[in-house]
Design a protein around this motif. Structure first.
Motif, short mmCIF file in Angstrom:
data_model
loop_
_atom_site.label_atom_id
_atom_site.label_comp_id
_atom_site.label_asym_id
_atom_site.label_seq_id
_atom_site.Cartn_x
_atom_site.Cartn_y
_atom_site.Cartn_z
N ARG A 293 0.79 -1.23 0.00
CA ARG A 293 0.00 0.00 0.00
C ARG A 293 0.82 1.28 0.00
NH1 ARG A 293 -5.12 -1.29 4.04
NH2 ARG A 293 -5.70 -3.28 3.09
N LEU A 294 2.03 1.24 0.55
CA LEU A 294 2.85 2.45 0.66
C LEU A 294 4.28 2.14 0.24
CD1 LEU A 294 1.58 3.58 4.18
CD2 LEU A 294 0.97 4.66 2.01
N PRO A 295 4.48 1.88 -1.06
CA PRO A 295 5.81 1.44 -1.49
C PRO A 295 6.90 2.45 -1.19
CG PRO A 295 4.41 1.97 -3.38
CD PRO A 295 3.53 1.93 -2.18
N LEU A 296 6.59 3.77 -1.22
CA LEU A 296 7.62 4.77 -0.97
C LEU A 296 8.07 4.78 0.48
CD1 LEU A 296 6.37 7.82 -3.08
CD2 LEU A 296 8.06 6.10 -3.68
N LEU A 297 7.21 4.26 1.37
CA LEU A 297 7.54 4.28 2.79
C LEU A 297 8.08 2.94 3.29
CD1 LEU A 297 4.51 6.27 4.26
CD2 LEU A 297 6.74 7.12 3.56
N GLU A 298 8.27 2.03 2.34
CA GLU A 298 8.67 0.68 2.76
C GLU A 298 9.96 0.70 3.58
OE1 GLU A 298 10.19 -3.53 0.83
OE2 GLU A 298 9.20 -2.05 -0.44
N ASN A 299 10.94 1.47 3.12
CA ASN A 299 12.22 1.48 3.84
C ASN A 299 12.08 2.09 5.22
OD1 ASN A 299 13.86 0.24 1.91
ND2 ASN A 299 14.08 2.15 0.76
N LEU A 300 11.24 3.13 5.36
CA LEU A 300 11.06 3.73 6.67
C LEU A 300 10.36 2.78 7.62
CD1 LEU A 300 10.18 7.46 5.93
CD2 LEU A 300 12.29 6.52 6.81
N VAL A 301 9.37 2.05 7.09
CA VAL A 301 8.71 1.07 7.95
C VAL A 301 9.70 -0.01 8.35
CG1 VAL A 301 6.89 -0.68 8.05
CG2 VAL A 301 6.44 1.55 7.00
N ALA A 302 10.53 -0.43 7.38
CA ALA A 302 11.57 -1.41 7.72
C ALA A 302 12.48 -0.84 8.79
CB ALA A 302 12.37 -1.77 6.47
N GLY A 303 12.77 0.47 8.68
CA GLY A 303 13.56 1.11 9.72
C GLY A 303 12.86 1.08 11.04
N GLY A 304 11.52 1.27 11.02
CA GLY A 304 10.76 1.21 12.26
C GLY A 304 10.84 -0.16 12.90
N ILE A 305 10.77 -1.19 12.07
CA ILE A 305 10.94 -2.54 12.60
C ILE A 305 12.34 -2.68 13.20
CG2 ILE A 305 11.04 -4.98 11.97
CD1 ILE A 305 9.01 -4.30 9.74
N SER A 306 13.34 -2.11 12.53
CA SER A 306 14.69 -2.14 13.05
C SER A 306 14.77 -1.41 14.39
CB SER A 306 15.64 -1.48 12.04
OG SER A 306 16.91 -1.29 12.59
N PHE A 307 14.01 -0.33 14.52
CA PHE A 307 14.02 0.40 15.79
C PHE A 307 13.50 -0.48 16.92
CE2 PHE A 307 11.73 2.81 19.00
CZ PHE A 307 12.74 3.64 19.46
N VAL A 308 12.38 -1.16 16.67
CA VAL A 308 11.83 -2.04 17.70
C VAL A 308 12.83 -3.13 18.05
CG1 VAL A 308 10.00 -3.71 18.20
CG2 VAL A 308 9.44 -1.57 17.04
N ALA A 309 13.45 -3.71 17.04
CA ALA A 309 14.43 -4.77 17.29
C ALA A 309 15.63 -4.23 18.06
CB ALA A 309 14.88 -5.37 15.96
N ALA A 310 16.12 -3.06 17.64
CA ALA A 310 17.28 -2.48 18.31
C ALA A 310 16.95 -2.11 19.75
CB ALA A 310 17.76 -1.25 17.54
N TYR A 311 15.78 -1.54 19.96
CA TYR A 311 15.40 -1.16 21.32
C TYR A 311 15.28 -2.41 22.20
CZ TYR A 311 13.28 1.49 25.09
OH TYR A 311 13.04 2.09 26.31
N ALA A 312 14.64 -3.44 21.66
CA ALA A 312 14.47 -4.68 22.43
C ALA A 312 15.83 -5.28 22.79
CB ALA A 312 13.64 -5.68 21.63
N LEU A 313 16.76 -5.27 21.85
CA LEU A 313 18.10 -5.79 22.10
C LEU A 313 18.78 -5.02 23.23
CD1 LEU A 313 20.80 -7.31 21.36
CD2 LEU A 313 21.21 -5.40 19.78
N LEU A 314 18.79 -3.69 23.15
CA LEU A 314 19.51 -2.87 24.13
C LEU A 314 18.82 -2.94 25.49
CD1 LEU A 314 20.40 0.26 21.97
CD2 LEU A 314 21.80 -1.76 22.48
N HIS A 315 17.51 -2.95 25.50
CA HIS A 315 16.76 -3.05 26.76
C HIS A 315 17.07 -4.38 27.45
CE1 HIS A 315 13.23 -3.85 29.32
NE2 HIS A 315 13.11 -2.54 29.40
#
Length: 411
Positions: free
Chosen positions: A349-371
């Motif tokens: 639905r939002l191909p232009l935002l795909e990388n940012l959403v992927a980045g958001g997933i990376s944020f959740v993963a990174a936060y979970a790792l550091l926490h």
């Protein structure tokens, strides 16, 4: 007329360009926040009479033994002729200054403070041993009059206790002797005009005992912002409460580290794996902060006459035992897997935002790792302290670590 396919390609390229510029700008701002945290300075002036144990206290506060090549020189005679900075081994912007000794017949407090450049220091530790002297009161009055905070340190109390035990073995009671010493110092300072003096009884060779935890809590409560953060990371965490405070101070900045890693992975064409070196560096710094790296464990074992292997056995977390890119990547993969549905929706639905959403997933993963790393390292550190000092502290090691709940950004 251009074909529709070409227009879609142009639109996609334009979207990627705008996204890249936004990501780079936000990355720069986040990095600036982290740089301001890392560059915060803290200058502590340590002064007092010759032979009071200033240098030994400075070494202890830096987590070093007197025999360490990086240690301040110690001796029975005054070894400091001019203000000498001793940076913290892991935090070079935190400096403890060994100031020339006081108590000589020519000592004048006002001139002394001028010579050592009073304004340079965030606060002073006034160190005395054996007995209270007039020079202590003069210096305390001068520091207070100049608007600087000072904390009166009665050093070598372990030696005072040994002497008292020899003098009155049948009536010796450690708590009573310490209370008498503390009360005398307060009375002497108040008699000389010091208002509500803060007095702490310490031993540079047994920092975990006596009043050091209270001093640590007092200093942390009277510093603000980045200086407080620097203090909590610099002073040795020798109690469970100090470990908790250090964990909480680091936790407040997890989102910045995670967001930076996320933004790197959000740049078009760059994979999530590029976040790993950034996260590895952060996790390694957490590990050192809690004294779980090999050098710190060996130093602690030497200080308490224990076996490094015995202390190392208390490190039970996976990242505490083995910190490697593969281990970090495994944790990231587990956290990112939960967000794959969101990524598929973005592609549809939002191909232009795909990388940012992927980045958001990376944020959740990174936060979970550091926490998770922070929580588990704190638990490891408490177990190491209990094994090193042979006594349980209030507040057992933390409960098993789980990824943060959905509201973790508001913690």
């Amino acid at each position: 007329m251009q074909s529709p396919e070409l227009r879609e390609q142009d639109l996609s390229e334009m979207g990627s360009l705008v996204q890249s510029r936004v990501v780079l700008e936000v990355s720069s701002q986040v990095q600036t926040l982290l740089d301001s945290l890392d560059s915060a300075t803290l200058d502590i002036g340590v002064t007092g009479e010759s032979g009071a144990g200033k240098s030994t206290l400075i070494n202890a506060l830096r987590g070093l033994s007197d025999s360490d090549p990086r240690a301040a020189p110690t001796g029975v005679v005054e070894t400091t002729a001019a203000p000498t900075p001793y940076p913290h081994p892991g935090l070079p912007n935190v400096r403890l200054w060994d100031l020339p000794g006081t108590g000589t017949p020519s000592f004048r407090a006002e001139r002394y403070l001028e010579q050592v450049e009073l304004e340079r220091y965030d606060f002073f530790l006034l160190v005395a041993s054996e007995r209270f002297r007039e020079s202590h009161a003069q210096l305390a009055r001068a520091v207070a009059a100049a608007g600087k905070r000072f904390y009166f340190i009665r050093s070598k109390v372990d030696q005072d206790l040994q002497a008292s035990r020899r003098r009155r073995p049948a009536r010796f009671e450690e708590g009573q002797v310490l209370a008498e010493i503390r009360a005398d110092c307060i009375w002497q300072l108040e008699k000389e005009g010091a208002a509500a003096p803060r007095v702490f009884l310490l031993s540079g060779f047994q920092l975990h005992r006596y009043d050091f935890p209270r001093l640590q809590a007092t200093l942390a409560g009277e510093l603000d912002g980045h200086k407080r953060h620097a203090l909590l990371l610099a002073l040795p965490a020798v109690t469970a409460d100090a470990v908790r405070q250090r964990k909480e101070s680091l936790r407040r900045h997890i989102w910045k580290k995670a967001l930076l890693a996320c933004l790197v992975s959000a740049l078009p064409g760059l994979p999530l794996q590029l976040s790993v070196p950034l996260l590895m560096e952060t996790v390694a710094s957490y590990r050192r902060s809690f004294g779980l790296d090999e050098e710190s464990l060996r130093a602690l074992a030497g200080a308490v006459a224990s076996s490094p292997r015995r202390l190392r056995a208390q490190v039970r977390s996976a990242l505490g035992r083995e910190l490697s890119p593969a281990a970090v990547q495994d944790v990231l993969n587990q956290a990112a897997f939960c967000g794959q549905a969101a990524a598929r929706l973005a592609r549809a639905r939002l191909p232009l935002l795909e990388n940012l959403v992927a980045g958001g997933i990376s944020f959740v993963a990174a936060y979970a790792l550091l926490h998770s790393a922070l929580e588990s390292f704190a638990g490891d550190a408490q177990r190491v302290l209990e094994a090193a000092y042979g006594s349980g502290d209030e507040g057992a090691p933390g409960s098993p670590c789980y990824p943060p709940h959905p509201g973790f950004l508001y913690d």
